[in-house]
Design an enzyme around this catalytic site. Structure first.
Site, PDB file in Angstrom:
ATOM      1  N   GLU A   1      -1.925   1.394  -0.443  1.00 51.91           N
ATOM      2  CA  GLU A   1      -0.615   1.458   0.212  1.00 51.91           C
ATOM      3  C   GLU A   1       0.387   0.590  -0.543  1.00 51.91           C
ATOM      4  O   GLU A   1       1.569   0.868  -0.569  1.00 51.91           O
ATOM      5  CB  GLU A   1      -0.787   0.975   1.657  1.00 51.91           C
ATOM      6  CG  GLU A   1       0.421   1.108   2.532  1.00 51.91           C
ATOM      7  CD  GLU A   1       0.142   0.619   3.940  1.00 51.91           C
ATOM      8  OE1 GLU A   1       1.096   0.593   4.721  1.00 51.91           O
ATOM      9  OE2 GLU A   1      -1.006   0.253   4.269  1.00 51.91           O
TER      10      GLU A   1
ATOM     11  N   ARG B   1     -14.302  -4.733   4.743  1.00 54.54           N
ATOM     12  CA  ARG B   1     -14.468  -4.556   6.194  1.00 54.54           C
ATOM     13  C   ARG B   1     -15.344  -3.360   6.546  1.00 54.54           C
ATOM     14  O   ARG B   1     -15.851  -3.290   7.667  1.00 54.54           O
ATOM     15  CB  ARG B   1     -13.108  -4.516   6.885  1.00 54.54           C
ATOM     16  CG  ARG B   1     -12.443  -5.902   6.892  1.00 54.54           C
ATOM     17  CD  ARG B   1     -11.105  -5.911   7.597  1.00 54.54           C
ATOM     18  NE  ARG B   1     -10.157  -4.972   7.044  1.00 54.54           N
ATOM     19  CZ  ARG B   1      -9.331  -5.221   6.029  1.00 54.54           C
ATOM     20  NH1 ARG B   1      -9.346  -6.402   5.454  1.00 54.54           N
ATOM     21  NH2 ARG B   1      -8.495  -4.308   5.599  1.00 54.54           N
TER      22      ARG B   1
END
Length: 179
Positions: free
Chosen positions: A104, A67
């Site tokens: 994460e 992205r």
């Protein structure tokens, strides 16, 4: 007469366009989906302009897969800079430097072409989201191996509770939305 754009902050307007997807890509993760923002031409354009604003004299925009490509490419075009992609393993055809990093919810590896930059060139690192900081930190390490100068880091959004900024160092940091 002021328009709604002038009265309502950019951050508030962006937050209305970024939707929350719970439990994606796995349970316990709140995914911030930017696709509604991307389909809003004027807000996307305004976001790109705001991501550029604090930076000048940039030779290359470092775009992080995937992205980061969306925002970094128009940023590079707007400021007349080149693009250097940082990609996942096996995607770049020439000799690369590699850097492993923590996510994460796991780990991964990023790569950059060894000849992508010259020592001393000024670069802007661009991604869509700063979470734990692992992806951007890995990119910083890759750029530093080549010897280019990092002018700053610009992201669309930051998940502040994950404290990703703490691993970035003292680089100039620009963020449009904080969660």
């Amino acid at each position: 007469m002021p328009t709604t754009s002038n009265i309502v902050s950019l951050e508030a307007r962006l937050k209305r366009q970024i939707r929350d997807i719970p439990d994606f890509p796995q349970p316990g993760i709140m995914f911030r989906d930017i696709t509604p923002l991307l389909s809003n031409a004027s807000l996307f354009h305004e976001s790109v302009d705001a991501m550029i604003e604090p930076f000048s004299d940039i030779d290359h925009v470092i775009i992080i897969e995937s992205r980061g490509f969306i925002f970094g490419t128009p940023i590079a075009y707007a400021i007349g800079a080149g693009i250097v992609p940082v990609r996942k393993p096996g995607k770049l055809p020439a000799a690369t430097f590699s850097e492993e990093y923590a996510l994460e919810y796991g780990s991964n590896i990023l790569e950059i072409h060894q000849d992508a930059l010259k020592p001393g060139e000024r670069v802007l690192i661009v991604d869509d989201l700063l979470a734990t900081g692992g992806t951007v930190r890995a990119t910083i390490n890759l750029v530093n191996r080549i010897g280019a100068e990092i002018a700053g880091i610009s992201v669309l959004a930051e998940l502040a509770a994950l404290n990703g900024r703490a691993v970035l160092g003292d680089y100039q940091f620009n963020c449009l939305v904080t969660y």
